[in-house]
Motif scaffolding. Structure first.
Motif, PDB file in Angstrom:
ATOM      1  N   GLN A   4       0.856  -1.153  -0.090  1.00  0.00           N
ATOM      2  CA  GLN A   4      -0.068   0.153  -0.173  1.00  0.00           C
ATOM      3  C   GLN A   4       1.119   1.111   0.032  1.00  0.00           C
ATOM      4  O   GLN A   4       0.591   2.073  -0.895  1.00  0.00           O
ATOM      5  CB  GLN A   4      -0.988   0.018   1.209  1.00  0.00           C
ATOM      6  N   ASP A   5       1.816   1.305   0.866  1.00  0.00           N
ATOM      7  CA  ASP A   5       2.764   2.695   0.953  1.00  0.00           C
ATOM      8  C   ASP A   5       4.099   2.292   0.282  1.00  0.00           C
ATOM      9  O   ASP A   5       5.013   1.634   1.041  1.00  0.00           O
ATOM     10  CB  ASP A   5       2.691   3.050   2.427  1.00  0.00           C
ATOM     11  N   PRO A   6       4.397   2.706  -0.819  1.00  0.00           N
ATOM     12  CA  PRO A   6       5.810   2.508  -1.366  1.00  0.00           C
ATOM     13  C   PRO A   6       6.992   3.050  -0.602  1.00  0.00           C
ATOM     14  O   PRO A   6       8.045   2.515  -0.774  1.00  0.00           O
ATOM     15  CB  PRO A   6       5.518   3.128  -2.749  1.00  0.00           C
ATOM     16  N   MET A   7       6.628   4.055  -0.025  1.00  0.00           N
ATOM     17  CA  MET A   7       7.774   4.669   0.828  1.00  0.00           C
ATOM     18  C   MET A   7       8.145   3.989   1.967  1.00  0.00           C
ATOM     19  O   MET A   7       9.349   3.790   2.430  1.00  0.00           O
ATOM     20  CB  MET A   7       7.262   6.016   1.446  1.00  0.00           C
ATOM     21  N   THR A   8       7.374   3.267   2.934  1.00  0.00           N
ATOM     22  CA  THR A   8       7.709   2.294   3.649  1.00  0.00           C
ATOM     23  C   THR A   8       8.143   0.815   3.319  1.00  0.00           C
ATOM     24  O   THR A   8       8.646   0.094   3.979  1.00  0.00           O
ATOM     25  CB  THR A   8       6.686   2.190   4.723  1.00  0.00           C
ATOM     26  N   SER A   9       7.663   0.566   2.262  1.00  0.00           N
ATOM     27  CA  SER A   9       8.104  -0.685   1.598  1.00  0.00           C
ATOM     28  C   SER A   9       9.396  -0.916   0.765  1.00  0.00           C
ATOM     29  O   SER A   9       9.891  -1.950   0.864  1.00  0.00           O
ATOM     30  CB  SER A   9       6.877  -1.172   0.451  1.00  0.00           C
ATOM     31  N   LEU A  10       9.947   0.296   0.385  1.00  0.00           N
ATOM     32  CA  LEU A  10      11.229   0.483  -0.319  1.00  0.00           C
ATOM     33  C   LEU A  10      12.259   0.671   0.672  1.00  0.00           C
ATOM     34  O   LEU A  10      11.996   1.294   1.996  1.00  0.00           O
ATOM     35  CB  LEU A  10      11.043   1.533  -1.391  1.00  0.00           C
ATOM     36  N   ASN A  11      13.373   0.162   0.492  1.00  0.00           N
ATOM     37  CA  ASN A  11      14.417   0.091   1.581  1.00  0.00           C
ATOM     38  C   ASN A  11      15.010   1.615   1.199  1.00  0.00           C
ATOM     39  O   ASN A  11      15.470   1.644   0.146  1.00  0.00           O
ATOM     40  CB  ASN A  11      15.441  -1.026   1.389  1.00  0.00           C
ATOM     41  N   PRO A  12      14.924   2.407   2.254  1.00  0.00           N
ATOM     42  CA  PRO A  12      15.469   3.709   1.846  1.00  0.00           C
ATOM     43  C   PRO A  12      17.131   3.908   1.870  1.00  0.00           C
ATOM     44  O   PRO A  12      17.532   4.831   1.366  1.00  0.00           O
ATOM     45  CB  PRO A  12      14.972   4.733   3.176  1.00  0.00           C
ATOM     46  N   THR A  13      17.726   2.980   2.239  1.00  0.00           N
ATOM     47  CA  THR A  13      19.068   2.899   2.178  1.00  0.00           C
ATOM     48  C   THR A  13      19.868   1.952   0.857  1.00  0.00           C
ATOM     49  O   THR A  13      21.065   2.013   0.873  1.00  0.00           O
ATOM     50  CB  THR A  13      19.795   1.988   3.469  1.00  0.00           C
ATOM     51  N   MET A  14      18.932   1.797   0.129  1.00  0.00           N
ATOM     52  CA  MET A  14      19.510   1.218  -1.168  1.00  0.00           C
ATOM     53  C   MET A  14      18.996   1.712  -2.233  1.00  0.00           C
ATOM     54  O   MET A  14      17.857   2.236  -2.548  1.00  0.00           O
ATOM     55  CB  MET A  14      18.893  -0.596  -1.316  1.00  0.00           C
ATOM     56  N   VAL A  42       7.786   0.325 -16.941  1.00  0.00           N
ATOM     57  CA  VAL A  42       6.712   0.949 -16.087  1.00  0.00           C
ATOM     58  C   VAL A  42       6.707   2.284 -16.069  1.00  0.00           C
ATOM     59  O   VAL A  42       6.012   3.048 -15.453  1.00  0.00           O
ATOM     60  CB  VAL A  42       7.020   0.601 -14.428  1.00  0.00           C
ATOM     61  N   GLY A  43       7.155   2.927 -17.093  1.00  0.00           N
ATOM     62  CA  GLY A  43       7.107   4.168 -17.566  1.00  0.00           C
ATOM     63  C   GLY A  43       7.917   5.259 -16.756  1.00  0.00           C
ATOM     64  O   GLY A  43       7.676   6.349 -16.789  1.00  0.00           O
ATOM     65  N   ILE A  44       9.004   4.772 -16.335  1.00  0.00           N
ATOM     66  CA  ILE A  44       9.956   5.651 -15.391  1.00  0.00           C
ATOM     67  C   ILE A  44      10.918   6.192 -16.529  1.00  0.00           C
ATOM     68  O   ILE A  44      11.849   5.499 -17.293  1.00  0.00           O
ATOM     69  CB  ILE A  44      10.713   5.187 -14.262  1.00  0.00           C
ATOM     70  N   SER A  45      11.047   7.591 -16.566  1.00  0.00           N
ATOM     71  CA  SER A  45      11.702   8.219 -17.681  1.00  0.00           C
ATOM     72  C   SER A  45      13.168   7.882 -17.123  1.00  0.00           C
ATOM     73  O   SER A  45      13.703   7.985 -16.252  1.00  0.00           O
ATOM     74  CB  SER A  45      11.610   9.556 -18.022  1.00  0.00           C
ATOM     75  N   GLN A  46      14.304   7.962 -18.251  1.00  0.00           N
ATOM     76  CA  GLN A  46      15.709   7.919 -18.099  1.00  0.00           C
ATOM     77  C   GLN A  46      16.145   6.862 -17.128  1.00  0.00           C
ATOM     78  O   GLN A  46      16.748   7.268 -15.993  1.00  0.00           O
ATOM     79  CB  GLN A  46      16.266   9.249 -17.451  1.00  0.00           C
ATOM     80  N   PRO A  47      15.641   5.650 -17.322  1.00  0.00           N
ATOM     81  CA  PRO A  47      15.950   4.446 -16.279  1.00  0.00           C
ATOM     82  C   PRO A  47      17.397   4.110 -16.031  1.00  0.00           C
ATOM     83  O   PRO A  47      17.484   3.737 -14.900  1.00  0.00           O
ATOM     84  CB  PRO A  47      15.090   3.471 -17.046  1.00  0.00           C
ATOM     85  N   ASP A  48      18.381   4.657 -16.987  1.00  0.00           N
ATOM     86  CA  ASP A  48      19.553   4.294 -16.762  1.00  0.00           C
ATOM     87  C   ASP A  48      20.216   5.262 -15.588  1.00  0.00           C
ATOM     88  O   ASP A  48      21.162   4.776 -14.784  1.00  0.00           O
ATOM     89  CB  ASP A  48      20.239   4.606 -17.991  1.00  0.00           C
ATOM     90  N   GLU A  49      19.595   6.388 -15.458  1.00  0.00           N
ATOM     91  CA  GLU A  49      20.039   7.280 -14.344  1.00  0.00           C
ATOM     92  C   GLU A  49      19.283   6.780 -13.093  1.00  0.00           C
ATOM     93  O   GLU A  49      19.614   7.053 -11.906  1.00  0.00           O
ATOM     94  CB  GLU A  49      19.796   8.854 -14.740  1.00  0.00           C
ATOM     95  N   ARG A  50      17.958   6.791 -13.209  1.00  0.00           N
ATOM     96  CA  ARG A  50      17.197   6.404 -12.050  1.00  0.00           C
ATOM     97  C   ARG A  50      17.487   5.291 -11.335  1.00  0.00           C
ATOM     98  O   ARG A  50      17.150   5.178 -10.187  1.00  0.00           O
ATOM     99  CB  ARG A  50      15.609   6.415 -12.597  1.00  0.00           C
ATOM    100  N   VAL A  51      17.921   4.188 -12.152  1.00  0.00           N
ATOM    101  CA  VAL A  51      18.212   3.007 -11.277  1.00  0.00           C
ATOM    102  C   VAL A  51      19.377   3.099 -10.221  1.00  0.00           C
ATOM    103  O   VAL A  51      19.499   2.289  -9.231  1.00  0.00           O
ATOM    104  CB  VAL A  51      18.772   1.964 -12.465  1.00  0.00           C
ATOM    105  N   ARG A  52      20.091   4.285 -10.193  1.00  0.00           N
ATOM    106  CA  ARG A  52      21.057   4.552  -9.152  1.00  0.00           C
ATOM    107  C   ARG A  52      20.639   5.431  -8.374  1.00  0.00           C
ATOM    108  O   ARG A  52      21.473   6.143  -7.253  1.00  0.00           O
ATOM    109  CB  ARG A  52      22.363   4.959  -9.829  1.00  0.00           C
ATOM    110  N   GLN A  53      19.494   5.948  -8.203  1.00  0.00           N
ATOM    111  CA  GLN A  53      18.834   6.921  -7.418  1.00  0.00           C
ATOM    112  C   GLN A  53      18.188   5.800  -5.970  1.00  0.00           C
ATOM    113  O   GLN A  53      18.095   4.875  -6.155  1.00  0.00           O
ATOM    114  CB  GLN A  53      17.833   7.854  -8.049  1.00  0.00           C
TER     115      GLN A  53
END
Length: 333
Positions: free
Chosen positions: A97-107, A139-150
């Motif tokens: 339900q909540d992606p902010m708490t489901s995603l690991n903030p340190t990775m 899934v429609g995220i632009s610039q995935p080559d850069e976003r993958v490292r964020q």
């Protein structure tokens, strides 16, 4: 043959106050490529049912009292934790339900996708990284080559939910559980996420179980609907059957409480009066008895069975018993 079959599932929790009977005799099936919506008020057992499929409920508080969850003819409730780890993320994916708490903030977001691909698919880190970039692009995220490292905090709310979908679908699971996937998002982003889920399902053939309280979402994306109340299934049918020929008073109450486009500002909504029963001490008869305008004495003392009312529309309500119909108390739609 059904991809998933939940048979008479009952789940309870041990608490300081006693045993909470959260899910009570739930049964339904999901076919390959099908989208099932599970709807109902908060606390009706929707999320507990979904997390039971993944065996994510906290032990030793949880007690799977009886029933089966058959996935590809294998009972998930009988699997040990190590075997379930091979199922989660690989055969069955989940969007929380909540992606902010489901995603690991340190990775990095990409590393969270790579982790599952390396573990379940046996890919090298390099190949997994390429698949992660492709998943973000899908899934429609632009610039995935850069976003993958964020990191997740560098993503907007809608992008974080897209990233969650990318993680859930990276291993191309046969079944996707989506627990209130659009609740934390604004209306515009909700529509984009739903369109994305429909598009990805068409491309991958993944079956979806959508947990939601939003009937508009159900109408948009689902093939069939399971209506739950107080831990039980009270009605089940196609989207058209549920929306146009509902047969259970609770389903009708849910539909009547939703705003409609043709309403004017003077029209009032019709809430379901009362509150759900205490599942520490569930009623012996129909769970909806105390809130139902059509309740009879039989409803108080005997639990109605979930029975086929025709065209595979199942309803648990004494109003559709032949004796009730003879007295003119039957109510459909």
């Amino acid at each position: 043959m059904a991809l998933l079959e939940v048979r008479d599932l009952s789940v309870s929790f041990h608490t300081y106050a006693g045993e909470v009977q959260a899910v009570r005799g739930v049964s339904f099936t999901v076919s390959k490529g099908e989208t099932i919506g599970i709807v109902g008020e908060s606390g009706c057992g929707k999320s507990v049912t979904a997390q039971s499929i993944m065996k994510l409920l906290p032990e030793p508080l949880v007690n799977y009292k009886h029933g089966q969850i058959l996935f590809n003819d294998q009972d998930l409730l009988q699997k040990e934790e190590k075997a379930m780890q091979q199922v989660r993320g690989n055969d069955i994916g989940m969007i929380f339900q909540d992606p902010m708490t489901s995603l690991n903030p340190t990775m990095h977001v990409g590393d969270q996708i790579v982790e599952g691909l390396v573990k379940h698919q046996g890919l090298s880190h390099r190949d997994a990284h390429e698949r992660a970039v492709e998943a973000l692009r899908l899934v429609g995220i632009s610039q995935p080559d850069e976003r993958v490292r964020q990191y997740p905090h560098e993503f907007s709310g809608g992008m974080r939910q897209r990233a969650m979908i990318a993680i859930a679908l990276a291993c191309r699971p046969k079944l996707l559980l989506a627990d209130e996937p659009t609740t934390a998002l604004d209306v515009t982003i909700q529509a984009q996420i739903l369109e994305l889920m429909k598009k990805l399902q068409a491309q991958t053939g993944t079956a979806i179980i959508l947990i939601t309280h939003d009937l508009g979402v159900v109408a948009d994306i689902c093939d069939r609907v399971v209506v739950m109340y107080a831990g039980e299934v009270v009605e089940m049918g196609t989207v058209d059957q549920i929306f146009y020929t509902s047969k259970h008073p609770y389903t009708s109450g849910l539909l009547a409480s939703v705003p409609r486009l043709n309403m004017n500002r003077h029209d009032s909504l019709h809430p379901i009066m009362g509150t759900p029963p205490d599942l520490l001490h569930p009623p012996v008869g129909c769970s909806f008895f105390a809130r139902c305008s059509y309740a009879m004495e039989v409803c108080r003392v005997h639990k109605p069975l979930l029975e086929d009312q025709g065209d595979h529309q199942y309803t648990a309500c004494w109003l559709h018993h032949p004796l009730a119909q003879q007295t003119g108390t039957d109510r459909s739609g």
